[in-house]
Design a protein around this motif. Structure first.
Motif, PDB file in Angstrom:
ATOM      1  N   HIS A  35       0.942  -1.152   0.028  1.00 45.89           N
ATOM      2  CA  HIS A  35       0.004   0.050  -0.048  1.00 45.89           C
ATOM      3  C   HIS A  35       0.693   1.230  -0.009  1.00 45.89           C
ATOM      4  O   HIS A  35       1.942   1.140   0.278  1.00 45.89           O
ATOM      5  CB  HIS A  35      -0.931   0.151   1.192  1.00 45.89           C
ATOM      6  CG  HIS A  35      -0.303  -0.034   2.507  1.00 45.89           C
ATOM      7  ND1 HIS A  35       0.268  -0.922   3.438  1.00 45.89           N
ATOM      8  CD2 HIS A  35       0.137   1.501   3.179  1.00 45.89           C
ATOM      9  CE1 HIS A  35       0.969  -0.657   4.316  1.00 45.89           C
ATOM     10  NE2 HIS A  35       0.708   1.008   4.273  1.00 45.89           N
ATOM     11  N   THR A  36       0.240   2.084  -0.258  1.00 47.91           N
ATOM     12  CA  THR A  36       0.920   3.627  -0.468  1.00 47.91           C
ATOM     13  C   THR A  36       0.373   4.483   0.887  1.00 47.91           C
ATOM     14  O   THR A  36      -0.677   4.121   1.574  1.00 47.91           O
ATOM     15  CB  THR A  36       0.573   4.437  -1.692  1.00 47.91           C
ATOM     16  OG1 THR A  36      -0.757   4.543  -1.650  1.00 47.91           O
ATOM     17  CG2 THR A  36       1.196   3.650  -2.680  1.00 47.91           C
ATOM     18  N   ASN A  37       1.015   5.801   1.346  1.00 51.68           N
ATOM     19  CA  ASN A  37       0.530   6.414   2.218  1.00 51.68           C
ATOM     20  C   ASN A  37      -0.936   7.002   1.913  1.00 51.68           C
ATOM     21  O   ASN A  37      -1.968   6.991   2.750  1.00 51.68           O
ATOM     22  CB  ASN A  37       1.419   7.827   1.872  1.00 51.68           C
ATOM     23  CG  ASN A  37       0.943   8.969   2.910  1.00 51.68           C
ATOM     24  OD1 ASN A  37      -0.145   8.422   3.948  1.00 51.68           O
ATOM     25  ND2 ASN A  37       1.285  10.013   2.900  1.00 51.68           N
ATOM     26  N   ARG A  38      -1.337   7.232   0.556  1.00 51.20           N
ATOM     27  CA  ARG A  38      -2.539   7.678   0.451  1.00 51.20           C
ATOM     28  C   ARG A  38      -3.564   6.472   0.616  1.00 51.20           C
ATOM     29  O   ARG A  38      -4.582   6.750   1.066  1.00 51.20           O
ATOM     30  CB  ARG A  38      -2.716   8.239  -1.045  1.00 51.20           C
ATOM     31  CG  ARG A  38      -4.060   8.628  -1.518  1.00 51.20           C
ATOM     32  CD  ARG A  38      -4.381   9.931  -0.856  1.00 51.20           C
ATOM     33  NE  ARG A  38      -5.459   9.460   0.084  1.00 51.20           N
ATOM     34  CZ  ARG A  38      -5.951  10.716   1.011  1.00 51.20           C
ATOM     35  NH1 ARG A  38      -5.437  11.710   1.155  1.00 51.20           N
ATOM     36  NH2 ARG A  38      -6.911  10.318   1.918  1.00 51.20           N
ATOM     37  N   GLU A  39      -3.251   5.407   0.060  1.00 46.23           N
ATOM     38  CA  GLU A  39      -4.257   4.117   0.631  1.00 46.23           C
ATOM     39  C   GLU A  39      -4.289   3.844   2.075  1.00 46.23           C
ATOM     40  O   GLU A  39      -5.442   3.514   2.412  1.00 46.23           O
ATOM     41  CB  GLU A  39      -3.625   3.048  -0.353  1.00 46.23           C
ATOM     42  CG  GLU A  39      -3.536   2.933  -1.766  1.00 46.23           C
ATOM     43  CD  GLU A  39      -3.207   1.907  -2.526  1.00 46.23           C
ATOM     44  OE1 GLU A  39      -3.415   1.405  -3.373  1.00 46.23           O
ATOM     45  OE2 GLU A  39      -2.027   1.409  -1.623  1.00 46.23           O
ATOM     46  N   ALA A  40      -3.338   4.150   2.884  1.00 47.30           N
ATOM     47  CA  ALA A  40      -3.564   3.997   4.227  1.00 47.30           C
ATOM     48  C   ALA A  40      -4.456   4.890   4.915  1.00 47.30           C
ATOM     49  O   ALA A  40      -5.355   4.630   5.609  1.00 47.30           O
ATOM     50  CB  ALA A  40      -2.167   4.160   4.867  1.00 47.30           C
ATOM     51  N   VAL A  41      -4.402   6.001   4.483  1.00 45.52           N
ATOM     52  CA  VAL A  41      -5.113   7.189   4.864  1.00 45.52           C
ATOM     53  C   VAL A  41      -6.738   6.883   4.370  1.00 45.52           C
ATOM     54  O   VAL A  41      -7.718   6.891   5.307  1.00 45.52           O
ATOM     55  CB  VAL A  41      -4.783   8.700   4.478  1.00 45.52           C
ATOM     56  CG1 VAL A  41      -5.612   9.506   4.843  1.00 45.52           C
ATOM     57  CG2 VAL A  41      -3.203   8.919   5.114  1.00 45.52           C
ATOM     58  N   THR A  42      -6.818   6.549   3.239  1.00 41.72           N
ATOM     59  CA  THR A  42      -8.173   6.212   2.650  1.00 41.72           C
ATOM     60  C   THR A  42      -8.864   5.148   3.275  1.00 41.72           C
ATOM     61  O   THR A  42      -9.732   5.063   3.744  1.00 41.72           O
ATOM     62  CB  THR A  42      -8.090   6.049   1.142  1.00 41.72           C
ATOM     63  OG1 THR A  42      -7.577   7.237   0.338  1.00 41.72           O
ATOM     64  CG2 THR A  42      -9.616   5.727   0.505  1.00 41.72           C
TER      65      THR A  42
END
Length: 391
Positions: free
Chosen positions: A150-157
């Motif tokens: 995962h990416t940072n953005r996916e973690a936040v989402t």
């Protein structure tokens, strides 16, 4: 979320509290630091594995002895790869055959890279009321080095979707001491976590374990001085943001400590189902048995026809019960009451009085009104404290 009516306890057993651990061993990709029982697979046999879990659960019922489940933890692997409707069948069976305490905590580990938009709704409908996200870092460079999908953005989402689905109790796993990580990088990871306002943060140092890719090809990690700076500044930062440290690597908002992990650390009992799952059970005579299920997913599934998934079991020798208790209870920052030691081991405080006195004299523990806890020095040299009980 679906509320499940708790079952009434069958007796007033003085045995330890009871939890259930469920292991789902599949991942999309094996991380280079991971030494857990996890396996990659392009086609997970969901229905067949559920069938095995339900049969496995039946074999555990003789260990219950009238107790209600205080917590369930569904770990892996990546349990969020499992459909919510199948998790519901498993959780409903546990409720029917064992019964739940009024405030049961049911945790599901989740990888932000494996979540569909409506997954959290299904997990909530299954009875899950706590999500534990394996985020590890909010830095895309570090995520790539760790082999995360995962990416940072996916973690936040993913976190935001869990909140939108109604989950109020959410843990974030974060690592520190990563390859090429500076103290500022570690602080930034914590700040990103604080912005999401989780109720619990598991913040722990990356360690290189045998049988991992990192063990055969070790990365360059921060030096001891940098690790110490990261640890000290991070703990202070967590405290400032209202996260109380209650265990070596566990920090929680008030009333959001992990019930399941506390049961481990307070030497409670836990059933275990799933490939490679480990359990611990106390008998009424005070003897304690640890056991494990067969590790290989293929072997586990092949045992469906036998109806037995046990790979091994052993009793903890009486002389070792003190060490086993201390290895868990002394991880807690608030320590333990001596009466808890007596209840969990069925030994008396006289068995450890001399050793406690020696540790007090060395400044490694305190004993105040029958309450034992490590000092800051004792926490720093916890292995030395534990060694005192290893005889």
């Amino acid at each position: 979320m679906t509320a499940i009516k708790p079952k009434k306890a069958l007796n007033d057993s003085k045995l330890p509290p009871l939890s259930l651990y469920v292991h789902i061993p599949w991942c999309v990709r094996k991380c280079p630091y991971c030494d857990f029982n996890s396996h990659t697979s392009e086609a997970i046999p969901h229905e067949t594995y559920l069938r095995a879990l339900l049969i496995d659960l039946e074999t555990e019922l003789e260990k219950v002895d009238g107790r209600l489940l205080q917590s369930i933890f569904i770990g892996g692997g990546t349990p969020s790869l499992f459909p919510g409707k199948l998790l519901k069948r498993l959780i409903d069976r546990a409720s029917l055959n064992i019964g739940f305490s009024d405030n049961i905590e049911i945790t599901l580990e989740a990888n932000p890279g494996t979540i569909e938009y409506d997954s959290f709704d299904h997990f909530g409908e299954a009875g899950v009321n706590r999500i534990s996200f394996g985020i590890q870092s909010f830095n895309d460079k570090h995520l790539k080095r760790l082999g995360r999908i995962h990416t940072n953005r996916e973690a936040v989402t993913a976190f935001e979707r869990a909140r939108k689905a109604g989950f109020k109790n959410i843990n974030i796993d974060l690592m520190h001491g990563l390859p090429d990580q500076s103290p500022e990088d570690a602080t930034h990871d914590l700040q990103q976590a604080f912005n999401l306002e989780p109720t619990h943060i598991s913040w722990y140092q990356l360690t290189i374990e045998p049988n991992t890719v990192f063990y055969t090809k070790p990365p360059v990690l921060p030096n001891d001085d940098a690790l110490s700076d990261i640890q000290d500044s991070g703990e202070k930062y967590l405290a400032t943001e209202g996260y109380k440290q209650y265990e070596v690597s566990a920090f929680a908002k008030p009333d959001f400590q992990s019930h399941h992990n506390l049961n481990y650390w307070q030497f409670g009992d836990y059933l275990a189902i799933g490939a490679g799952a480990h359990g611990k059970i106390t008998q009424k005579d005070g003897s304690i048995t640890r056991y494990r299920k067969t590790r290989s997913p293929d072997d586990y599934l092949n045992r469906i026809s036998e109806g037995s998934f046990l790979a091994g079991e052993s009793k903890i020798e009486k002389r070792k019960q003190t060490l086993e208790f201390m290895m868990n209870a002394l991880r807690l920052y608030e320590g333990f009451e001596l009466k808890l030691f007596e209840q969990r081991t069925q030994l008396t405080r006289d068995n450890i009085a001399t050793k406690l006195t020696e540790l007090i004299d060395q400044g490694l523990i305190t004993l105040d009104n029958h309450h034992v806890k490590t000092t800051p020095l004792g926490r720093r040299f916890l292995n030395d404290v534990l060694q005192k009980f290893d005889d």
